[in-house]
Every structure is written in structure tokens, then in C-alpha cells.
Scaffold this motif. Sequence first.
Motif, mmCIF file in Angstrom:
data_model
loop_
_atom_site.group_PDB
_atom_site.id
_atom_site.type_symbol
_atom_site.label_atom_id
_atom_site.label_comp_id
_atom_site.label_asym_id
_atom_site.label_seq_id
_atom_site.Cartn_x
_atom_site.Cartn_y
_atom_site.Cartn_z
ATOM 1 N N ASP A 105 19.872 -67.175 -16.678
ATOM 2 C CA ASP A 105 20.224 -67.529 -15.298
ATOM 3 C C ASP A 105 20.917 -66.316 -14.688
ATOM 4 O O ASP A 105 21.950 -65.855 -15.195
ATOM 5 N N LEU A 106 20.339 -65.784 -13.619
ATOM 6 C CA LEU A 106 20.835 -64.563 -12.995
ATOM 7 C C LEU A 106 21.235 -64.863 -11.556
ATOM 8 O O LEU A 106 20.571 -65.645 -10.875
ATOM 9 N N GLU A 107 22.283 -64.208 -11.089
ATOM 10 C CA GLU A 107 22.771 -64.522 -9.743
ATOM 11 C C GLU A 107 23.446 -63.311 -9.116
ATOM 12 O O GLU A 107 24.127 -62.539 -9.796
ATOM 13 N N LEU A 108 23.251 -63.146 -7.792
ATOM 14 C CA LEU A 108 23.966 -62.166 -6.988
ATOM 15 C C LEU A 108 24.496 -62.865 -5.745
ATOM 16 O O LEU A 108 23.838 -63.755 -5.193
ATOM 17 N N GLY A 109 25.703 -62.440 -5.293
ATOM 18 C CA GLY A 109 26.345 -63.078 -4.152
ATOM 19 C C GLY A 109 26.273 -62.251 -2.887
ATOM 20 O O GLY A 109 25.707 -61.151 -2.858
ATOM 21 N N PRO A 110 26.874 -62.744 -1.801
ATOM 22 C CA PRO A 110 26.785 -62.083 -0.491
ATOM 23 C C PRO A 110 27.298 -60.644 -0.495
ATOM 24 O O PRO A 110 26.675 -59.758 0.096
ATOM 25 N N LEU A 163 13.591 -57.056 -8.514
ATOM 26 C CA LEU A 163 13.508 -57.900 -9.704
ATOM 27 C C LEU A 163 12.240 -57.501 -10.435
ATOM 28 O O LEU A 163 11.141 -57.608 -9.875
ATOM 29 N N SER A 164 12.361 -57.040 -11.673
ATOM 30 C CA SER A 164 11.173 -56.543 -12.369
ATOM 31 C C SER A 164 11.172 -56.973 -13.829
ATOM 32 O O SER A 164 12.221 -57.056 -14.473
ATOM 33 N N GLN A 165 9.989 -57.288 -14.327
ATOM 34 C CA GLN A 165 9.738 -57.584 -15.730
ATOM 35 C C GLN A 165 10.672 -58.663 -16.275
ATOM 36 O O GLN A 165 11.221 -58.539 -17.375
ATOM 37 N N LEU A 166 10.840 -59.727 -15.497
ATOM 38 C CA LEU A 166 11.639 -60.863 -15.935
ATOM 39 C C LEU A 166 10.720 -61.906 -16.565
ATOM 40 O O LEU A 166 9.570 -62.078 -16.148
ATOM 41 N N ARG A 167 11.237 -62.624 -17.552
ATOM 42 C CA ARG A 167 10.471 -63.653 -18.236
ATOM 43 C C ARG A 167 11.288 -64.943 -18.293
ATOM 44 O O ARG A 167 12.385 -64.969 -18.846
ATOM 45 N N ARG A 168 10.748 -65.993 -17.681
ATOM 46 C CA ARG A 168 11.325 -67.346 -17.736
ATOM 47 C C ARG A 168 12.791 -67.359 -17.292
ATOM 48 O O ARG A 168 13.636 -68.037 -17.894
ATOM 49 N N CYS A 169 13.074 -66.618 -16.244
ATOM 50 C CA CYS A 169 14.434 -66.559 -15.720
ATOM 51 C C CYS A 169 14.549 -67.383 -14.426
ATOM 52 O O CYS A 169 13.559 -67.609 -13.732
ATOM 53 N N ARG A 170 15.762 -67.802 -14.137
ATOM 54 C CA ARG A 170 16.072 -68.461 -12.865
ATOM 55 C C ARG A 170 17.034 -67.549 -12.107
ATOM 56 O O ARG A 170 18.139 -67.264 -12.602
ATOM 57 N N VAL A 171 16.613 -67.081 -10.944
ATOM 58 C CA VAL A 171 17.378 -66.085 -10.189
ATOM 59 C C VAL A 171 17.821 -66.698 -8.865
ATOM 60 O O VAL A 171 16.992 -67.248 -8.117
ATOM 61 N N ARG A 172 19.114 -66.607 -8.583
ATOM 62 C CA ARG A 172 19.647 -67.055 -7.289
ATOM 63 C C ARG A 172 20.232 -65.848 -6.563
ATOM 64 O O ARG A 172 21.126 -65.174 -7.097
ATOM 65 N N LEU A 173 19.737 -65.591 -5.370
ATOM 66 C CA LEU A 173 20.224 -64.492 -4.534
ATOM 67 C C LEU A 173 20.820 -65.098 -3.276
ATOM 68 O O LEU A 173 20.119 -65.366 -2.301
ATOM 69 N N ARG A 174 22.138 -65.338 -3.313
ATOM 70 C CA ARG A 174 22.823 -65.956 -2.181
ATOM 71 C C ARG A 174 23.413 -64.853 -1.304
ATOM 72 O O ARG A 174 24.446 -64.281 -1.633
ATOM 73 N N GLY A 175 22.739 -64.564 -0.184
ATOM 74 C CA GLY A 175 23.216 -63.511 0.709
ATOM 75 C C GLY A 175 22.065 -62.920 1.495
ATOM 76 O O GLY A 175 20.922 -63.371 1.423
ATOM 77 N N ASN A 176 22.374 -61.867 2.261
ATOM 78 C CA ASN A 176 21.408 -61.234 3.156
ATOM 79 C C ASN A 176 21.047 -59.849 2.635
ATOM 80 O O ASN A 176 21.777 -58.885 2.849
ATOM 81 N N ALA A 177 19.908 -59.754 1.944
ATOM 82 C CA ALA A 177 19.407 -58.460 1.495
ATOM 83 C C ALA A 177 18.596 -57.800 2.594
ATOM 84 O O ALA A 177 18.171 -58.441 3.560
ATOM 85 N N ASN A 178 18.373 -56.494 2.447
ATOM 86 C CA ASN A 178 17.539 -55.768 3.405
ATOM 87 C C ASN A 178 16.063 -55.897 3.034
ATOM 88 O O ASN A 178 15.224 -56.242 3.867
ATOM 89 N N THR A 179 15.723 -55.625 1.769
ATOM 90 C CA THR A 179 14.365 -55.803 1.263
ATOM 91 C C THR A 179 14.440 -56.439 -0.118
ATOM 92 O O THR A 179 15.477 -56.398 -0.786
ATOM 93 N N LEU A 180 13.306 -56.995 -0.551
ATOM 94 C CA LEU A 180 13.222 -57.564 -1.891
ATOM 95 C C LEU A 180 11.865 -57.206 -2.480
ATOM 96 O O LEU A 180 10.832 -57.360 -1.819
ATOM 97 N N ARG A 181 11.879 -56.721 -3.734
ATOM 98 C CA ARG A 181 10.661 -56.442 -4.482
ATOM 99 C C ARG A 181 10.694 -57.279 -5.759
ATOM 100 O O ARG A 181 11.638 -57.172 -6.549
#
Length: 342
Positions: free
Chosen positions: A189-194, A204-222
Motif C-alpha cells: 500500500d503506497l501513498e503520497l499526500g498534498p 509510477l513504474s513497474q509496480l505489481r499488485r499494489c494499491r496507490v493513493r495520491l491525495r493532492g494536486n500533481a502536475n503530471t502523472l506517468r
Amino acid sequence: MEAAGEAAAAAALAAPLQPEVAAAAAVVLPERLQRREAERQQGVERQRQKKEAQVVKEEQSEFVVAALAREREAVEALLAAGLPEEAAARLQGLQRLLTESVRFLPPYEVRQGQEAVARLQGEVAARRRQLRPKKKFAFRALKKEAAAGSDPRPAEPARPAAPGPAPGPAEGEASGPPLCGFSGAEDEDLELGPAELLQRDVVLSQLRRCRVRLRGNANTLRVRDCRGCTVLCGPVSTSVLVDGCSDCLLVLACQQLRTHRTRDCRFYVQVTSRAVIEGCASISFAPYTWSYPGIERDFESSGLDRNRNNWNLVDDFDWLATDKPSPNWSLISEQERISCWD
């Protein structure tokens, strides 16, 4: 004699009817001609209107292409002058112009514009890193030598060799280490805040069976080369690129969404332009439904219009037929949509 009389009588009765029939035929013939002429004129008018509409569309397309070229040159000039922040602001204007002009442009021009925006985003990120002040080097005070008779300091274990080079960047991704994100994790379980995400470029690259929460305003996402992952992401100011993923659930809010070489994935999106897929199969879409405390503030910071969502408008660059829908993507039915994410 009687037969001759009957024939004469019949002829006498039929004679008055002949002028009436002739008159009726004379009336029917002009009506048919008039209908044909009216239909012909309507067809000519439709052709004229269609031709005029085509001319207007071509003029609008030429105007938009010229405007996009001017904005692109302006961004490149600001980057060359060493002004990445001004270039980033101008680039957001370029992306808004492209988003609002999609209906005027042919698919080829839309694709060229999106690729130019992605390239410039990478150059802006790289220029920002170049101009970021380096950490100052300072000598640390050496510890006093161990007192006589004390045990000598054990030798430090050898450091492991540096890992080999990572795979090359995905399309639109700046070269060099990612500014923010996760790579190579499994079953986590991975997470980043505001504070960590604010106007950052996230990878986000080469992840396997992960749950990712990105709570906030990013500029771009790959999101690149991920398998069996769930990605919940707050509003992204500009673009999201999903490349080489499978069996993933992605919840995304952005201005532009591009998906390449991806299959068996579900998208819950809020996107202000038309989403683009290429080299994809078994992709499905539904409207964005994730929420968290502070998301309204993040939407305001991102500049995204919450009242504008083209979640069900998708351009498949591998499907050129206009009379049949693409078999590579579909819409998730209301009964199958997820509404609770926690």
C-alpha cells in the motif's frame, strides 16, 4: 341493328369523359415536375451548405494549427532563455487551447499537438532540475581518534554495487530520476499526500499488485509497466500517460489522458478533453467517483473544471471507421461501477 345501337350509345356516353381525363392528366404531370424540381433544389441547397461548412471547418482548423504552432514556439523560446516557470505557465495555456480545439482538428493534428505538449512537459521538468540549486558541500568535523587501548572502529561493510541502468523513459517522461513516485514495489500500500504532490511530476513504474493513493494536486502523472494495481489519484493539472499496463484499476482526474499498449484495465476518469488510446484492448471507462478530505481544494489548485467531464468520449487511433464503434474500449454499466473506494 340493336347491337349497333348499343355500341353507338356507349360511344356517346364515353365521349364526354375523355376531356375530363385529359385535364386530370394535365394537372398530375405538372405536380410531379414541381415535386422533382423542389427535391432537386433541396439537394442543391444541402450540398451548398455542406460545402460551406467544410470550408469553415478547414479555415478553423488552419487557424488553430497556426495558433498552436505560435504557442509551442513561445514555450520553446522561454525554455531556451532559462525561464522554466514562465514556460510552464505558457505550456498550460497551450494545452488548454489544444483541449478546447479538438472538435476543429483532424485526428492527426490532435495527436501531433498532444505529442508536442508531452515533449515540452518533459523539457520543462528537465530544465527545472538543471536550475535547482545544488546542495552545498561541507566538511564534517572528524571524530577524535579513539582513545588508546579502546577497541578499534570496525570496518564498514562493503556497499552493494550500483544497480544496472533502468529502462528508458516512457513517451513524454523526462529523462533522469523521477521527481516523485514509486518504482519496483510488490504487494504494498503506497501513498503520497498534498505537500508531496503539489505541482510535482509523478511517476509510477513497474509496480505489481499494489494499491496507490495520491491525495493532492500533481502536475503530471506517468503510470508505466504496472500489473494488477489500483491507482487512486487526485486532480492532475495537465496530462496523465498510462503506458504498458495490464489488469489495473485507475481512478484519474486530469486535463488530458493518453493510454498506450495497455489491456484489461478499467478507468474511472474526469477528463476535460477526449481521452486517447493506441495499441490497447479490453479498456473500459466510467466517470470519476473517488473523494477524500480536501479534494475540492485540490481541484481549485489544478484548474480543472468539475462541471466538464468527457469520460465517455474516447479516440482510438487504431480504429478509423466512423460508422462502427471501436472494439477496443467500452463503457462500464452503472450496475458494475464502483462507488465506495475505502
